[in-house]
Design a protein around this motif. Structure first.
Motif, PDB file in Angstrom:
ATOM      1  N   ALA A   1       0.847  -1.206   0.000  1.00  0.00           N
ATOM      2  CA  ALA A   1       0.000   0.000   0.000  1.00  0.00           C
ATOM      3  C   ALA A   1       0.877   1.249   0.000  1.00  0.00           C
ATOM      4  CB  ALA A   1      -0.935  -0.015   1.201  1.00  0.00           C
ATOM      5  N   CYS A   2       1.865   1.241  -0.881  1.00  0.00           N
ATOM      6  CA  CYS A   2       2.847   2.317  -0.941  1.00  0.00           C
ATOM      7  C   CYS A   2       3.350   2.426  -2.374  1.00  0.00           C
ATOM      8  CB  CYS A   2       4.009   2.008   0.014  1.00  0.00           C
ATOM      9  SG  CYS A   2       5.391   3.156  -0.069  1.00  0.00           S
ATOM     10  N   ASN A   3       3.151   3.581  -2.978  1.00  0.00           N
ATOM     11  CA  ASN A   3       3.593   3.786  -4.360  1.00  0.00           C
ATOM     12  C   ASN A   3       5.097   3.632  -4.495  1.00  0.00           C
ATOM     13  OD1 ASN A   3       1.154   5.087  -6.076  1.00  0.00           O
ATOM     14  ND2 ASN A   3       1.003   5.721  -3.963  1.00  0.00           N
ATOM     15  N   THR A   4       5.839   4.216  -3.562  1.00  0.00           N
ATOM     16  CA  THR A   4       7.302   4.192  -3.640  1.00  0.00           C
ATOM     17  C   THR A   4       7.841   2.772  -3.505  1.00  0.00           C
ATOM     18  OG1 THR A   4       7.424   6.434  -2.747  1.00  0.00           O
ATOM     19  CG2 THR A   4       9.425   5.119  -2.629  1.00  0.00           C
ATOM     20  N   ALA A   5       7.293   2.005  -2.563  1.00  0.00           N
ATOM     21  CA  ALA A   5       7.739   0.618  -2.380  1.00  0.00           C
ATOM     22  C   ALA A   5       7.385  -0.229  -3.595  1.00  0.00           C
ATOM     23  CB  ALA A   5       7.117   0.022  -1.117  1.00  0.00           C
ATOM     24  N   THR A   6       6.204   0.005  -4.164  1.00  0.00           N
ATOM     25  CA  THR A   6       5.805  -0.746  -5.368  1.00  0.00           C
ATOM     26  C   THR A   6       6.752  -0.467  -6.519  1.00  0.00           C
ATOM     27  OG1 THR A   6       3.451  -0.726  -4.773  1.00  0.00           O
ATOM     28  CG2 THR A   6       3.982  -1.104  -7.086  1.00  0.00           C
ATOM     29  N   THR A   7       6.933   0.809  -6.821  1.00  0.00           N
ATOM     30  CA  THR A   7       7.702   1.171  -8.012  1.00  0.00           C
ATOM     31  C   THR A   7       9.175   0.784  -7.891  1.00  0.00           C
ATOM     32  OG1 THR A   7       7.860   3.422  -7.137  1.00  0.00           O
ATOM     33  CG2 THR A   7       6.183   3.024  -8.794  1.00  0.00           C
ATOM     34  N   ASN A   8       9.679   0.659  -6.659  1.00  0.00           N
ATOM     35  CA  ASN A   8      11.093   0.338  -6.475  1.00  0.00           C
ATOM     36  C   ASN A   8      11.377  -1.123  -6.127  1.00  0.00           C
ATOM     37  OD1 ASN A   8      12.908   2.965  -6.469  1.00  0.00           O
ATOM     38  ND2 ASN A   8      10.957   3.519  -5.560  1.00  0.00           N
ATOM     39  N   ALA A   9      10.402  -1.821  -5.532  1.00  0.00           N
ATOM     40  CA  ALA A   9      10.731  -3.126  -4.952  1.00  0.00           C
ATOM     41  C   ALA A   9       9.855  -4.295  -5.368  1.00  0.00           C
ATOM     42  CB  ALA A   9      10.705  -3.014  -3.418  1.00  0.00           C
ATOM     43  N   ILE A  10       8.774  -4.068  -6.121  1.00  0.00           N
ATOM     44  CA  ILE A  10       7.832  -5.163  -6.363  1.00  0.00           C
ATOM     45  C   ILE A  10       8.455  -6.325  -7.140  1.00  0.00           C
ATOM     46  CG2 ILE A  10       6.767  -4.218  -8.481  1.00  0.00           C
ATOM     47  CD1 ILE A  10       4.039  -5.275  -7.244  1.00  0.00           C
ATOM     48  N   LYS A  11       9.350  -6.035  -8.071  1.00  0.00           N
ATOM     49  CA  LYS A  11       9.997  -7.120  -8.838  1.00  0.00           C
ATOM     50  C   LYS A  11      10.779  -8.046  -7.913  1.00  0.00           C
ATOM     51  CE  LYS A  11      10.738  -5.107 -13.440  1.00  0.00           C
ATOM     52  NZ  LYS A  11      11.781  -4.581 -14.357  1.00  0.00           N
ATOM     53  N   VAL A  12      11.538  -7.453  -7.004  1.00  0.00           N
ATOM     54  CA  VAL A  12      12.344  -8.238  -6.054  1.00  0.00           C
ATOM     55  C   VAL A  12      11.446  -9.060  -5.146  1.00  0.00           C
ATOM     56  CG1 VAL A  12      13.978  -8.095  -4.113  1.00  0.00           C
ATOM     57  CG2 VAL A  12      14.262  -6.604  -6.104  1.00  0.00           C
ATOM     58  N   LEU A  13      10.377  -8.450  -4.647  1.00  0.00           N
ATOM     59  CA  LEU A  13       9.458  -9.161  -3.742  1.00  0.00           C
ATOM     60  C   LEU A  13       8.811 -10.348  -4.448  1.00  0.00           C
ATOM     61  CD1 LEU A  13       7.698  -6.194  -1.876  1.00  0.00           C
ATOM     62  CD2 LEU A  13       9.625  -7.580  -1.102  1.00  0.00           C
ATOM     63  N   ARG A  14       8.368 -10.126  -5.678  1.00  0.00           N
ATOM     64  CA  ARG A  14       7.718 -11.224  -6.413  1.00  0.00           C
ATOM     65  C   ARG A  14       8.681 -12.356  -6.738  1.00  0.00           C
ATOM     66  NH1 ARG A  14       3.775  -7.512 -10.269  1.00  0.00           N
ATOM     67  NH2 ARG A  14       1.950  -7.564  -8.874  1.00  0.00           N
ATOM     68  N   SER A  15       9.948 -12.029  -6.903  1.00  0.00           N
ATOM     69  CA  SER A  15      10.923 -13.088  -7.210  1.00  0.00           C
ATOM     70  C   SER A  15      11.364 -13.840  -5.953  1.00  0.00           C
ATOM     71  CB  SER A  15      12.147 -12.501  -7.916  1.00  0.00           C
ATOM     72  OG  SER A  15      12.839 -11.625  -7.056  1.00  0.00           O
ATOM     73  N   ASN A  16      11.119 -13.242  -4.772  1.00  0.00           N
ATOM     74  CA  ASN A  16      11.559 -13.864  -3.521  1.00  0.00           C
ATOM     75  C   ASN A  16      10.450 -14.580  -2.749  1.00  0.00           C
ATOM     76  OD1 ASN A  16      14.527 -13.336  -2.737  1.00  0.00           O
ATOM     77  ND2 ASN A  16      13.878 -11.359  -3.532  1.00  0.00           N
TER      78      ASN A  16
END
Length: 263
Positions: free
Chosen positions: A73-88
């Motif tokens: 629920a954070c634009n900044t976290a989504t735009t910077n980290a979502i790829k890493v989170l989905r891969s982990n």
């Protein structure tokens, strides 16, 4: 039973409760756990590496709390980290980004404003989205420096807030925008003030309802909808000031518990 495990939501502070509210309204039988990472707010002025590390920390905590799906629920976290989170992590992860598409699709003046944090506006994902919709529309990007800090301090109705907002909105109005996109989940709490500042022809857009609908869609397609017939239980944790979180939730009709947690 996997279906009856909670929905996990995190934000760099209390702003993501604007997303939590929409999810709890649309999916009243779902349990939720919300993490307000106020200790490290705002993420918008941190480096990509810091934002990613904080997002991993929050996701790990929600996974440890048996959440079946994670909402960033954070634009900044989504735009910077979502790829890493989905891969982990091998569970559904939903992100959020500024709602440029509906604004660009409906603008009459062909000029829209985006108010967001530096971390969102400078991200690769935002640049791609912006490029996609800026062919026939001018997108005026403004960094809302200081707004998140004031909200986290419980100073939404302060003179300082009004002056800051006025300094960000006035240049966009001079350029004749007819849509204002709120690119931070803290900013919906500023809508009452913004409505006083903006002329009637300017429409405010945030992403809350769209994220709630997407959450329902993903839960349905993964057979993860709660089987509970009763209203869900909601726990909201903060590693910051409990009173500020309680204050922003005042008037909310959903039954919830606010707790302090060091994470």
């Amino acid at each position: 039973m996997l279906q009856n495990q909670p929905i996990g939501i995190f934000d760099s502070g209390i702003g993501g409760t604007s997303i939590w509210k929409e999810i709890s309204l649309l999916l009243p039988n779902e349990d939720t756990i919300f993490l307000a990472d106020s200790k490290y707010a705002p993420y918008g002025k941190r480096s990509k590496e810091e934002i990613t590390a904080l997002s991993i920390k929050n996701t790990k905590k929600l996974v440890d709390l048996n959440c079946k799906i994670i909402i960033i629920a954070c634009n900044t976290a989504t735009t910077n980290a979502i790829k890493v989170l989905r891969s982990n992590y091998n569970i559904p992860i939903i992100g959020i980004e500024p709602a440029i598409k509906p604004a660009a699709s409906n603008t009459k003046t062909k000029k829209i404003g985006v108010l967001a944090t530096k971390g969102t506006l400078s991200s690769e994902l935002f640049a791609k989205t912006s490029d996609l919709y800026s062919k026939n529309t001018e997108i005026l990007e403004v960094v809302g420096a200081g707004l998140v800090e004031l909200i986290e301090e419980g100073k939404i109705d302060s003179k300082e807030m009004y002056n800051l907002l006025n300094s960000y909105i006035t240049p966009m109005l001079k350029e004749n925008i007819d849509y204002l996109v709120l690119g931070c989940t803290h900013y919906p709490y500023l809508i009452p003030i913004l409505k006083k500042m903006l002329p009637e022809q300017v429409t405010i857009i945030d992403s809350g309802e769209a994220v709630a609908r997407q959450t329902k869609t993903i839960l349905t397609s993964n057979n993860l909808l709660s089987q509970n017939k009763k209203n869900g239980k909601h726990i909201l944790y903060t590693n910051g000031n409990v009173q500020v979180l309680e204050e922003i939730l005042k008037g909310n009709t959903t039954d919830y518990t606010v707790k302090q947690l060091n994470f």
